[in-house]
Design an enzyme around this catalytic site. Structure first.
Site, short mmCIF file in Angstrom:
data_model
loop_
_atom_site.label_atom_id
_atom_site.label_comp_id
_atom_site.label_asym_id
_atom_site.label_seq_id
_atom_site.Cartn_x
_atom_site.Cartn_y
_atom_site.Cartn_z
N ARG A 264 7.09 -2.64 -12.82
CA ARG A 264 8.53 -2.36 -12.73
C ARG A 264 9.01 -1.95 -14.11
O ARG A 264 8.78 -2.65 -15.09
CB ARG A 264 9.33 -3.58 -12.27
CG ARG A 264 10.81 -3.39 -12.58
CD ARG A 264 11.72 -4.41 -12.01
NE ARG A 264 11.81 -4.27 -10.58
CZ ARG A 264 12.82 -4.77 -9.86
NH1 ARG A 264 13.82 -5.41 -10.44
NH2 ARG A 264 12.85 -4.62 -8.56
N HIS B 36 12.00 3.31 -5.64
CA HIS B 36 11.80 1.88 -5.37
C HIS B 36 11.14 1.76 -3.99
O HIS B 36 11.72 1.23 -3.04
CB HIS B 36 13.15 1.16 -5.42
CG HIS B 36 13.05 -0.34 -5.47
ND1 HIS B 36 11.86 -1.01 -5.70
CD2 HIS B 36 14.01 -1.31 -5.32
CE1 HIS B 36 12.10 -2.31 -5.70
NE2 HIS B 36 13.38 -2.51 -5.46
N GLN C 238 10.85 -1.53 -1.62
CA GLN C 238 12.11 -1.95 -1.00
C GLN C 238 12.31 -1.27 0.35
O GLN C 238 12.79 -1.88 1.32
CB GLN C 238 13.28 -1.63 -1.94
CG GLN C 238 14.65 -1.95 -1.37
CD GLN C 238 14.93 -3.44 -1.24
OE1 GLN C 238 14.74 -4.18 -2.18
NE2 GLN C 238 15.40 -3.87 -0.07
N ASP D 162 24.06 0.06 -2.47
CA ASP D 162 23.35 -0.50 -3.63
C ASP D 162 24.38 -0.56 -4.76
O ASP D 162 25.47 0.01 -4.66
CB ASP D 162 22.16 0.42 -3.98
CG ASP D 162 21.35 -0.06 -5.18
OD1 ASP D 162 21.45 -1.25 -5.53
OD2 ASP D 162 20.63 0.76 -5.79
N CYS E 75 20.02 -3.82 -0.78
CA CYS E 75 18.73 -4.23 -1.37
C CYS E 75 18.88 -5.48 -2.24
O CYS E 75 17.90 -6.16 -2.49
CB CYS E 75 18.13 -3.08 -2.17
SG CYS E 75 19.23 -2.43 -3.44
N ARG F 87 11.06 -8.55 1.84
CA ARG F 87 10.38 -8.01 0.65
C ARG F 87 9.01 -8.68 0.48
O ARG F 87 8.04 -8.05 0.10
CB ARG F 87 11.19 -8.27 -0.63
CG ARG F 87 12.56 -7.63 -0.72
CD ARG F 87 12.51 -6.13 -0.71
NE ARG F 87 11.58 -5.55 -1.66
CZ ARG F 87 11.70 -5.52 -3.00
NH1 ARG F 87 12.76 -6.04 -3.58
NH2 ARG F 87 10.79 -4.94 -3.76
N1 CP Z 1 15.90 -5.60 -4.48
C1 CP Z 1 15.20 -5.86 -5.61
O1 CP Z 1 14.32 -5.11 -6.02
O2 CP Z 1 15.58 -7.01 -6.21
P1 CP Z 1 15.06 -7.52 -7.66
O3 CP Z 1 15.64 -6.56 -8.67
O4 CP Z 1 15.62 -8.90 -7.77
O5 CP Z 1 13.57 -7.47 -7.67
N1 NVA Z 2 19.44 0.75 -8.13
C1 NVA Z 2 19.21 -0.63 -8.51
C2 NVA Z 2 18.24 -1.26 -7.58
C3 NVA Z 2 17.99 -2.72 -7.82
C4 NVA Z 2 17.02 -3.31 -6.85
C5 NVA Z 2 18.69 -0.67 -9.94
O1 NVA Z 2 17.82 0.14 -10.29
O2 NVA Z 2 19.18 -1.49 -10.72
#
Ligand code: CP
Ligand code: NVA
Length: 310
Positions: free
Chosen positions: A108, A135, A138, A230, A270, A298
């Site tokens: 990540r 992502h 997700q 989101d 999400c 998830r």
């Molecule tokens: N939805 C999601 O990816 O959550 P986190 O950022 O907590 O992993």
């Molecule tokens: N768009 C958001 C998604 C978090 C799961 C971010 O990148 O922060």
């Protein structure tokens, strides 16, 4: 012929076919049942999994950790200050080292290029746990949740509303297009997704007979089965907070918007959610059962990706 994803990385849903995505969703549903029945898994026994996090995470980190442990594997968390990646050592070299130790690597962070380099140089499956661009894990949880609630995916009318050019909008558009949901983004024009990606997704949608629509008019939400939103400000874009709030205020998910669907629409998020901005507390709480099922999913979907590819 059965589907095998052994040895494959999971970097973007662009690399996966409709049948492969459906396979992962169905495998996740099976793994969820297995866990609820209390059956101990061994599908990742003697497997070591690296979890690299440049950005914070609750769900993704916990999903990889618990999913891996449930199937007898060993997860190792590598935070951004714990390893040399990109600071003292090139991504290529870190990838080659981790590939000697681990059977799979989650990443990540910011750059899609980093996760792609890790996959290219490590020689083991690499999973994208979120980048600025995509992502994909997700989306599997989102599709699974829709299937659990509606019973099918193809032909579902799906609307994403808010920041139409972030990682979630991009990945939902790819995933929905591939699997045959009719996908719409409602967002101000300055936050529309890139034309190239929209064109690619229109090609995917044409193959399965579904549609992609990009709009800036919230009235177009009529007839939607699923509303998705989101955060307005993604991780790493904090300096844009003020301008985003001004731009996106008319695109909040609230009771007026939900009633415009004319349907008993599902509301998904999400998470994490910034209540009072992209969704009101009232609407969030009304739909919280399904939103937290989605969060739980998830774990089942990420477990499916690991067991299918390692
Ligand atoms: N939805 C999601 O990816 O959550 P986190 O950022 O907590 O992993
Ligand atoms: N768009 C958001 C998604 C978090 C799961 C971010 O990148 O922060």
């Amino acid at each position: 012929m059965g589907i095998s994803l052994k040895g494959r990385s999971f970097l973007t849903l662009k690399d996966y076919t409709k049948d492969e995505i459906n396979y992962l969703v169905d495998l996740s549903i099976q793994l969820k049942k297995k866990k609820l029945m209390g059956i101990k898994g061994d599908l990742l026994e003697r497997k070591n999994i690296a979890l690299i996090f440049e950005k914070p995470s609750t769900r993704t980190r916990c999903a990889f950790t618990v999913g891996c442990l449930d199937e007898g594997g060993h997860p190792e968390y590598l935070g951004k200050n714990d390893i040399q990646l990109g600071h003292k050592e090139s991504v290529e070299d870190t990838a080659r080292v981790l590939g000697r130790f681990f059977d799979g690597i989650e990443f990540r962070g910011f750059s899609q290029d980093t996760v792609e380099k890790l996959a290219k140089y490590s020689g083991v499956p690499v999973w994208n746990g979120l980048t600025d661009m995509y992502h994909p894990t997700q989306i599997l949880a989102d599709l699974m949740t829709i299937k659990e609630n509606l019973g099918y995916l193809k032909g579902v009318n799906f609307t994403y509303i808010g920041d139409g050019r972030n990682n979630m909008a991009n990945s939902l558009m790819i995933g929905c297009a591939k699997v045959g949901l009719n996908f719409m983004i409602i967002a101000p024009k300055s936050l529309w997704p890139e034309n190239d990606l929209v064109d690619t997704c229109k090609e995917y949608a044409a193959e399965v007979g579904s549609t992609i629509t990009i709009s800036d008019n919230t009235d177009d939400i009529i007839g939607t089965d699923v509303i998705y939103t989101d955060v307005w400000v993604s991780m790493g874009e904090e300096e844009k907070s003020k301008e985003r709030v001004e731009l996106l205020k008319p695109y909040q998910v609230n009771e007026t918007l939900v009633s415009k669907t004319g349907k008993d629409a599902l509301v998904l998020h999400c998470l994490p959610a910034v209540k009072g901005y992209e969704v009101t507390e009232e609407t969030f709480e009304k739909h919280s059962k399904v939103i937290f099922d989605e969060a739980e999913n998830r774990m089942h979907t990420i477990k499916a990706v690991m067991v299918a590819t390692v």
